[in-house]
Write a protein that holds these residues in place. Structure first.
Motif, PDB file in Angstrom:
ATOM      1  N   LEU A   1      91.058 101.511  66.041  1.00 16.56           N
ATOM      2  CA  LEU A   1      89.503 101.346  65.877  1.00 16.56           C
ATOM      3  C   LEU A   1      89.304 101.665  64.570  1.00 16.56           C
ATOM      4  CD1 LEU A   1      88.425 104.003  68.801  1.00 16.56           C
ATOM      5  CD2 LEU A   1      87.886 101.431  68.887  1.00 16.56           C
ATOM      6  N   LEU A   2      90.071 102.188  63.642  1.00 20.06           N
ATOM      7  CA  LEU A   2      89.451 102.138  62.308  1.00 20.06           C
ATOM      8  C   LEU A   2      89.784 100.673  61.558  1.00 20.06           C
ATOM      9  CD1 LEU A   2      88.629 103.860  59.869  1.00 20.06           C
ATOM     10  CD2 LEU A   2      90.864 104.589  59.420  1.00 20.06           C
ATOM     11  N   HIS A   3      90.778 100.002  62.008  1.00 18.73           N
ATOM     12  CA  HIS A   3      91.173  98.898  61.555  1.00 18.73           C
ATOM     13  C   HIS A   3      89.860  97.782  62.107  1.00 18.73           C
ATOM     14  CE1 HIS A   3      94.888  98.632  59.603  1.00 18.73           C
ATOM     15  NE2 HIS A   3      95.228  99.866  60.300  1.00 18.73           N
ATOM     16  N   LEU A   4      89.443  97.898  63.267  1.00 18.57           N
ATOM     17  CA  LEU A   4      88.507  97.078  63.793  1.00 18.57           C
ATOM     18  C   LEU A   4      87.169  97.420  63.051  1.00 18.57           C
ATOM     19  CD1 LEU A   4      89.082  97.378  67.662  1.00 18.57           C
ATOM     20  CD2 LEU A   4      89.551  95.541  66.092  1.00 18.57           C
ATOM     21  N   GLU A   5      86.751  98.666  62.831  1.00 21.70           N
ATOM     22  CA  GLU A   5      85.588  99.023  62.152  1.00 21.70           C
ATOM     23  C   GLU A   5      85.682  98.484  60.497  1.00 21.70           C
ATOM     24  OE1 GLU A   5      84.689 103.026  59.383  1.00 21.70           O
ATOM     25  OE2 GLU A   5      84.950 103.416  61.613  1.00 21.70           O
ATOM     26  N   GLY A   6      86.868  98.687  60.122  1.00 22.76           N
ATOM     27  CA  GLY A   6      87.021  97.979  58.552  1.00 22.76           C
ATOM     28  C   GLY A   6      86.886  96.574  58.745  1.00 22.76           C
ATOM     29  N   ALA A   7      87.427  95.869  59.640  1.00 23.57           N
ATOM     30  CA  ALA A   7      87.339  94.341  59.717  1.00 23.57           C
ATOM     31  C   ALA A   7      85.839  94.014  60.110  1.00 23.57           C
ATOM     32  CB  ALA A   7      88.175  93.764  60.765  1.00 23.57           C
ATOM     33  N   LEU A   8      85.179  94.690  60.994  1.00 25.22           N
ATOM     34  CA  LEU A   8      83.900  94.210  61.265  1.00 25.22           C
ATOM     35  C   LEU A   8      82.983  94.479  60.025  1.00 25.22           C
ATOM     36  CD1 LEU A   8      81.565  93.496  63.219  1.00 25.22           C
ATOM     37  CD2 LEU A   8      81.517  95.873  63.875  1.00 25.22           C
ATOM     38  N   GLY A   9      83.037  95.562  59.345  1.00 34.38           N
ATOM     39  CA  GLY A   9      82.375  96.020  57.939  1.00 34.38           C
ATOM     40  C   GLY A   9      82.864  94.720  56.919  1.00 34.38           C
ATOM     41  N   ALA A  10      83.826  94.388  56.826  1.00 34.75           N
ATOM     42  CA  ALA A  10      84.160  93.174  55.898  1.00 34.75           C
ATOM     43  C   ALA A  10      83.510  92.132  56.352  1.00 34.75           C
ATOM     44  CB  ALA A  10      85.803  93.093  55.893  1.00 34.75           C
ATOM     45  N   ALA A  11      83.748  91.554  57.506  1.00 35.80           N
ATOM     46  CA  ALA A  11      82.864  90.631  58.113  1.00 35.80           C
ATOM     47  C   ALA A  11      81.424  90.460  57.675  1.00 35.80           C
ATOM     48  CB  ALA A  11      82.984  90.365  59.566  1.00 35.80           C
ATOM     49  N   LYS A  12      80.976  91.701  57.780  1.00 37.20           N
ATOM     50  CA  LYS A  12      79.446  91.684  57.553  1.00 37.20           C
ATOM     51  C   LYS A  12      79.143  91.629  56.152  1.00 37.20           C
ATOM     52  CE  LYS A  12      75.674  95.425  57.490  1.00 37.20           C
ATOM     53  NZ  LYS A  12      75.498  96.827  57.512  1.00 37.20           N
ATOM     54  N   ASP A  13      80.063  92.391  55.193  1.00 33.60           N
ATOM     55  CA  ASP A  13      80.062  92.060  53.901  1.00 33.60           C
ATOM     56  C   ASP A  13      80.029  90.807  53.565  1.00 33.60           C
ATOM     57  OD1 ASP A  13      79.487  94.806  53.588  1.00 33.60           O
ATOM     58  OD2 ASP A  13      81.444  95.412  53.118  1.00 33.60           O
ATOM     59  N   GLY A  14      80.737  89.828  54.299  1.00 38.21           N
ATOM     60  CA  GLY A  14      81.004  88.392  53.762  1.00 38.21           C
ATOM     61  C   GLY A  14      79.986  87.712  54.756  1.00 38.21           C
ATOM     62  N   ARG A  15      78.806  88.059  55.121  1.00 38.26           N
ATOM     63  CA  ARG A  15      77.661  87.420  55.809  1.00 38.26           C
ATOM     64  C   ARG A  15      78.095  86.618  56.789  1.00 38.26           C
ATOM     65  NH1 ARG A  15      75.078  85.360  49.805  1.00 38.26           N
ATOM     66  NH2 ARG A  15      74.862  87.456  49.002  1.00 38.26           N
TER      67      ARG A  15
END
Length: 726
Positions: A159-173
Motif C-alpha cells: 500500500l505504501l508503494h501504491l501511495e507513493g506511485a499515486l503521489g508521483a503521478a499527481k506531482d507529474g500532473r
C-alpha cells in the motif's frame, strides 16, 4: 485461525487485458453523464468531483460506525480491482504527457508501484522509476491476501508503494484533465489502509479471547504499526491527506481499551444485585471480575508482552491502564446501583483491599509503569461512596443499639440474674456494645483512616443516645435489684474506661451520659439502703436511745449492702460507699441537732458518752468496709464533746475544731449545737460571735466537695433561740 478475516484488497494477478488502459470518454460524454461531468472507469457510473469524495467518506463512515468494510468482500474486491486497473494507466498517461520532461524532485523520491506486466513496467520506467523488490513471501499475492494471511507488514509495504506511485503521478500532473480522479484513487488507497487498521483491531480483540495468543500475529502487528509511524512521521506541509499519518498506534490503544472494557463488562455483567442476598451476590460478581482481570493481565505479561517486545513495541502499560480504566468505570456503575450499607461496604472493601492490594497481580511488575496508576475511584466518586455508606451506617448502628435494648428487656422480663465474672456483677451489655463498635470500626479502618474516624463519631453519637434510654427503661422496669444495679454500674464503667482510653478524642462527649447513667444507678442503689435504715435514726437522742442499741441494725444493713459493692468496679463502689458513709454521719447529726428530748445532768453526760462510742463504731465499720472518707470522722465526736464538756470555757475549742473541719457549717448549725448545752445568753453571744468571725475567716468555698452540714436542716426552735440571743 482468527475469528474474522479481511477479504482481498487486490485481485489475483491480472492478465494483460485486465491491465489494459481504460478508454477515457470525450468531454461531451462526461458532461452528459452527470452534473459535474465524470463517470467511473469500472462497474457502472462512478460519481466524480465532490460526489466521489462523498462516496469515499460514506464508506469510511460506515466502517467507523460498525459496518466494517470487511463484512462486504465484494466492496473491497471491486475497490481493489478499480485501484489497480485505474492506477497503472493513469501513471502511464502521466508519464506520456510529460514526455522526456523531468517529473521533479518530488516524483523522483517517491517509492514506485510494483510491476504487474511488461507494458506497465515500461510505463513506470518512462517516469524514471523502477520497481522495488518486495517481500519474497509476498510475491504473487494481493494486498487482500496478505491481510487475510495477516502478513500485515508486507501488505503495508504494498500500500505504501501504491501511495507513493499515486503521489508521483499527481506531482507529474497526470490528473490535470480530471482532478477528481485523483481523489477517487486516493480515497481508495485510504480505504485499504482502513481495512488493514481494522485487521489490527480484530487481532487485538482476539488476543484475550478463548482462542489463545497468536504471538506471530502480534509481532507482525507491532512491526506494521512502527513501519507506518516511520513512513508517516508527521502531517505533510501541503495538507495532502494521502500522506497523512494513519495513527495506528492510537487505534491500537483504542482497541486495547475496547477489549479491556468488553472483558470487564462480560465478567461483571448486570447491575448491583438487590434484595437480602444482594451483598453476597455483589461479592461474587466482584470476585469473578477480579479473577478475569488478574488472569487477563497475567496472560498479557506472560504471552502478549513478549510478542510485542520482539518488535520493540511496549504493550504492558497500555494494557494495565486500559484494564484499570475499565474496572474504574464498571465500579462506578455498580456504585450507582448499590443499595444498603452492606453493598456499599462491599464496593469500598473491594476497591481498597482487593483490587488495591499489592498482591492483586501477584508477581507482575507494576513498577515498570512510567507513572503510578490514578486512584480507582476519583476523590469525588470515593467521597460520594463513603458518604452514602455512612448515611446507611448511621441507620444501621442505631438499629443495632435498639436491638441490644430489646435484648436487655427480654432478660429483665425473664428475671435473669446477672452473672459474677472475675468477682464482679456482669451483664452482656458491655460486651455487646464493644463488639458492635469494634466490628464497624475495624471494617472502616480497612477502608481508610477518614472512614474510621467518621464511623467512630457515628458510634459515639449513637451510644450517647442509647445510654440514657437504657437507664430510663431499666429504672422503670420491675427488674431493679442490687445485683442488676451493680452490673449496669460495671457496664457503664467498662464503657467509659475502655472507649475514653482507646479513643480519647472521639468519645469525650460520651463521658457525660455515661456518668449520668452511673450516677442514676448509684442513686437507685443507695435509695434502697436509705429506705431500710431511715427508721432506725429516729431513735437517736431519745430516752430509749440511752439504754438501747439502735445503731447496730443500721450497721448490719450497711455491711450487707457493702457486700454488693464488693462486686462493683472499684471507682463507683468507693463513690457509693463514701455516699453511704456520709449519709449515716449526716443522718445521725441531723437527729442530734433536732432532738426530741433535751438531756440534762447525768443524761447529758450519758448521751455524750454514747455518742462518742457510736461515732467510733461508725468510723471503724466504714473503715473496715474500705471507706476512704476519713474526713467524716471528727464530726460526731466534736458534737459529743461539746455536749459533755464540763468546763464551759473549753467549749470553744471543740467548736473551733468543728468549724475548721467542716467549713460548710452555718450559724444556725452552731446555735443548734449550743442549744444542746442550755448555756446562758451572754455565753451564747460570745461563742456565736467567735464562730461568726471564724466562719468569715475560713469561708464556705474551702469546703470543696466535703459537704456535710449544708444538707442538714435545723428545727424552727433554733430561729427562736437566735431571736432571744440578739
Amino acid at each position: 485461525m482468527p475469528l474474522r478475516r479481511i477479504v482481498s484488497l487486490t485481485p489475483e494477478p491480472h492478465s494483460p487485458k485486465e491491465l489494459a488502459l481504460p478508454q477515457s470518454p470525450p468531454q461531451g460524454a462526461r458532461r452528459a453523464s452527470g452534473g459535474d461531468g465524470s463517470s467511473g472507469p469500472h462497474e457502472g457510473a462512478v460519481p466524480s468531483g465532490l460526489g466521489t469524495l462523498r462516496l469515499a467518506f460514506s464508506r469510511a463512515s460506515r466502517r467507523a460506525s460498525g459496518q466494517d468494510i470487511t463484512r462486504d468482500p465484494g466492496l473491497l474486491r471491486r475497490s481493489s480491482r478499480f485501484l489497480l486497473r485505474s492506477l497503472w494507466p493513469a501513471l502511464g498517461e502521466g508519464a506520456a504527457a510529460e514526455g522526456g520532461q523531468d517529473p521533479g524532485p518530488g516524483a523522483a523520491q517517491r517509492p514506485e508501484v510494483p510491476s504487474r506486466g511488461g507494458d506497465d513496467a515500461s510505463r513506470l520506467a518512462s517516469t524514471g522509476a523502477g520497481p522495488e523488490v518486495l517481500d519474497p513471501d509476498a510475491e504473487g499475492k494481493s494486498v487482500t491476501d496478505l491481510i487475510t494471511e495477516r502478513q500485515l507488514l508486507a501488505a503495508f509495504h504494498q500500500l505504501l508503494h501504491l501511495e507513493g506511485a499515486l503521489g508521483a503521478a499527481k506531482d507529474g500532473r497526470a490528473f490535470e484533465q480530471d482532478p477528481t480522479d485523483f481523489a477517487r484513487r486516493a480515497m481508495d488507497v485510504c480505504l485499504h489502509y482502513d481495512g488493514l487498521a481494522a485487521e489490527i483491531c480484530a487481532i487485538v480483540r482476539e488476543t484475550l479471547g478463548p482462542g489463545g495468543v497468536d504471538a506471530a500475529a502480534l509481532t507482525e502487528l507491532a512491526r506494521a504499526v512502527r513501519a507506518e509511524e516511520e513512513a508517516h512521521p508527521a502531517p505533510p506541509a501541503d495538507g495532502d491527506f494521502l500522506r497523512a499519518p494513519r495513527r495506528w498506534r492510537q487505534r491500537w490503544e483504542d482497541a486495547v481499551r475496547g477489549s479491556a472494557q468488553e472483558r470487564v463488562r462480560t465478567a461483571a455483567a448486570g447491575d448491583a444485585p438487590a434484595g437480602a442476598g444482594g451483598s453476597s451476590d455483589l461479592a461474587r460478581l466482584l470476585a469473578e471480575l477480579a479473577r478475569v482481570v488478574r488472569g487477563d493481565l497475567q496472560k498479557v505479561w506472560l504471552e502478549v508482552r513478549p510478542a510485542y517486545a520482539a518488535a520493540g513495541f511496549p504493550a504492558w502499560e497500555p494494557y494495565v491502564r486500559a484494564f484499570h480504566g475499565a474496572v474504574a468505570q464498571r465500579l462506578q456503575e455498580l456504585a450507582q446501583g448499590a443499595r444498603g450499607c452492606e453493598q456499599l461496604y462491599t464496593l469500598l472493601d473491594w476497591a481498597a483491599n482487593v483490587y488495591g492490594s499489592p498482591d492483586f497481580l501477584g508477581t507482575l511488575d507494576l513498577e515498570r509503569l512510567s507513572e503510578p496508576l490514578p486512584p480507582l475511584l476519583g476523590p469525588a466518586a470515593w467521597a460520594r461512596l463513603e458518604s452514602d455508606y455512612t448515611t446507611f451506617l448511621e441507620t444501621k448502628i442505631a438499629s443495632c443499639f435498639e436491638s441490644i435494648l430489646q435484648l436487655e428487656r427480654r432478660r429483665w422480663a425473664a428475671a435473669e440474674a446477672p452473672d459474677v465474672l472475675q468477682d464482679r456483677y456482669h451483664v452482656p451489655l458491655s460486651t455487646d456494645v464493644h463488639m458492635l463498635v469494634a466490628e464497624h470500626v475495624k471494617a472502616a479502618r480497612a477502608i481508610s483512616a477518614e472512614l474510621e474516624a467518621t464511623t467512630l463519631r457515628i458510634c459515639a453519637r449513637a451510644l450517647g443516645l442509647f445510654v440514657p434510654s437504657l437507664k430510663r427503661a431499666f429504672l422503670e422496669s420491675e427488674a431493679v435489684s442490687e445485683p442488676h444495679l451493680g452490673a449496669y454500674i460495671n457496664a457503664c464503667e467498662e464503657l467509659r474506661t475502655s472507649f475514653l482510653t482507646r479513643f480519647p478524642g472521639t468519645f469525650e462527649e460520651l463521658e457525660e451520659p455515661l456518668a449520668a447513667a452511673t450516677c442514676g444507678f448509684q442513686k437507685q442503689l443507695f435509695q434502697g439502703l436509705q429506705s431500710d435504715v431511715q427508721p432506725f435514726f429516729r431513735a437517736v437522742c431519745s430516752k430509749s436511745w440511752l439504754t438501747e442499741d439502735t445503731l447496730q441494725p443500721v450497721m448490719d444493713k450497711v455491711v450487707a449492702f457493702a457486700r454488693h459493692l464488693q462486686h462493683v468496679a472499684p471507682r463507683p463502689a468507693q463513690e457509693t460507699l463514701h455516699e453511704v458513709h456520709r449519709y449515716v454521719v449526716r443522718e445521725y447529726l441531723a437527729q442530734v441537732l433536732r432532738p426530741r428530748e433535751r438531756f440534762r445532768g447525768e443524761e447529758r453526760m450519758a448521751g455524750s458518752q454514747k455518742m462518742s462510742l457510736e461515732a467510733q463504731a461508725i468510723f471503724d465499720t466504714f473503715q473496715g468496709l474500705g471507706s476512704k472518707a476519713e474526713w467524716l470522722g471528727p464530726a460526731i465526736p466534736c458534737v459529743a464533746e461539746i455536749l459533755g464538756e464540763k468546763c464551759k470555757d473549753d467549749i470553744w475549742h471543740h467548736l473551733e475544731t468543728l468549724i475548721r473541719s467542716y467549713p460548710d457549717i452555718r450559724q444556725n448549725h452552731v446555735l443548734a449545737i449550743l442549744a444542746l448545752r442550755r448555756l446562758g445568753r451572754r455565753q451564747n453571744q460570745r461563742l456565736l460571735q467567735q464562730a461568726q468571725d471564724l466562719l468569715r475567716a475560713v469561708g464556705p468555698e474551702t469546703a470543696g466537695r466535703r459537704v456535710l452540714f449544708r444538707e442538714i436542716s435545723v428545727p424552727a426552735s433554733v430561729d427562736v433561740l437566735l431571736t432571744r440571743i440578739f
